[in-house]
Design an enzyme around this catalytic site. Structure first.
Site, short mmCIF file in Angstrom:
data_model
loop_
_atom_site.label_atom_id
_atom_site.label_comp_id
_atom_site.label_asym_id
_atom_site.label_seq_id
_atom_site.Cartn_x
_atom_site.Cartn_y
_atom_site.Cartn_z
N ARG A 10 16.23 10.63 14.53
CA ARG A 10 17.62 10.56 14.95
C ARG A 10 17.66 10.82 16.45
NH1 ARG A 10 22.76 8.80 15.00
NH2 ARG A 10 24.36 10.37 14.66
N ARG A 55 15.28 12.67 20.58
CA ARG A 55 14.64 11.65 21.43
C ARG A 55 14.07 12.22 22.72
NH1 ARG A 55 15.07 6.29 21.48
NH2 ARG A 55 16.97 6.28 20.20
N GLU A 62 19.83 11.18 18.83
CA GLU A 62 20.70 12.19 19.43
C GLU A 62 20.14 13.60 19.26
OE1 GLU A 62 24.67 11.81 17.98
OE2 GLU A 62 24.85 9.71 18.56
N GLU A 72 16.46 3.06 7.35
CA GLU A 72 15.08 3.07 7.85
C GLU A 72 14.16 3.83 6.89
OE1 GLU A 72 14.43 3.09 12.32
OE2 GLU A 72 13.72 5.08 11.76
#
Length: 221
Positions: free
Chosen positions: A19, A24, A21, A86
């Site tokens: 995810r 990363r 946010e 995903e």
């Protein structure tokens, strides 16, 4: 029945599912760099996605082409319908193609993922309000992924993130390149082999030539 992994042609060693946010610019960034530095050809969307290419099909194709899928489950992972699609696709590939799946539970308990509790329960409540038809498949995928052997970030290396990432990368490396497993009594050899792997850029394609220079009478196998 899943086909033998040895019969597959893989483009990437590792696909990272995460995810953005949440992780990363932090945990995933450190993990990605550690993998690359160890000669592990890794797909991370903001590093490998060609500019202008549609994100959905490109990522699905990358999953198909990856030997190992590493899923970083963070607090808000289930908020994203794309992340849930995903992980569902990854679990399907595991069953159909023998892909290796390794989960990392980053600041979440595996039971939260497996049973959709806490933040995951809140996320699914919202998905159900939207009458999303994929909820059942998402729940099944999370249950299966949550039952897989993986790592809890707070427990690996006693919670020390950099040491924990190194431990995870070493485990991934040993799955990918068993030929590099060495006798622990050979002090210093592991570091040298890790450096050799990095220089060879194993998994990145192309041909490498290695010359071995030894004392007279030595035999290289």
């Amino acid at each position: 029945m899943a086909s033998s992994s040895s019969s597959q042609s893989w483009i990437y060693d590792v696909f990272l599912s995460f995810r953005g946010e949440d992780t990363r610019k932090t945990y995933v960034d450190h993990l990605y760099n550690a993998l690359v530095q160890n000669g592990i050809h890794t797909y991370k969307d903001d590093e490998a996605l060609p500019r202008g290419e549609t994100i959905g099909p490109a990522l699905l194709k990358a999953i198909d082409e990856s030997r190992i899928a590493v899923i970083i489950f963070s607090e808000n992972y289930a908020n994203s319908s794309w992340c849930l699609d995903e992980v569902t696709y990854i679990m399907e590939r595991k069953d159909e193609r023998g892909q290796i799946v390794m989960p990392i539970f980053y600041h979440v308990d595996p039971s939260e993922v497996r049973k959709q509790k806490g933040k995951y329960k809140e996320a699914f409540a919202q998905h159900e309000l939207e009458n999303n038809k994929r909820v059942e498949a998402w729940r099944k995928a999370l249950k299966e992924a949550g039952n897989l052997a993986g790592w809890e970030s707070k427990l690996v290396a006693n919670g020390h993130e950099s040491k924990g990432i190194k431990e995870i990368v070493n485990t991934i490396s040993s799955r990918l390149f068993p030929v590099f497993n060495v006798n622990e009594d050979l002090i210093g050899i592991e570091t040298r082999l890790q450096d050799l792997k990095s220089q060879l850029e194993i998994g990145s394609g192309g041909v490498r030539m290695v010359g071995i220079w030894g004392v007279g009478g030595g035999v290289a196998l």
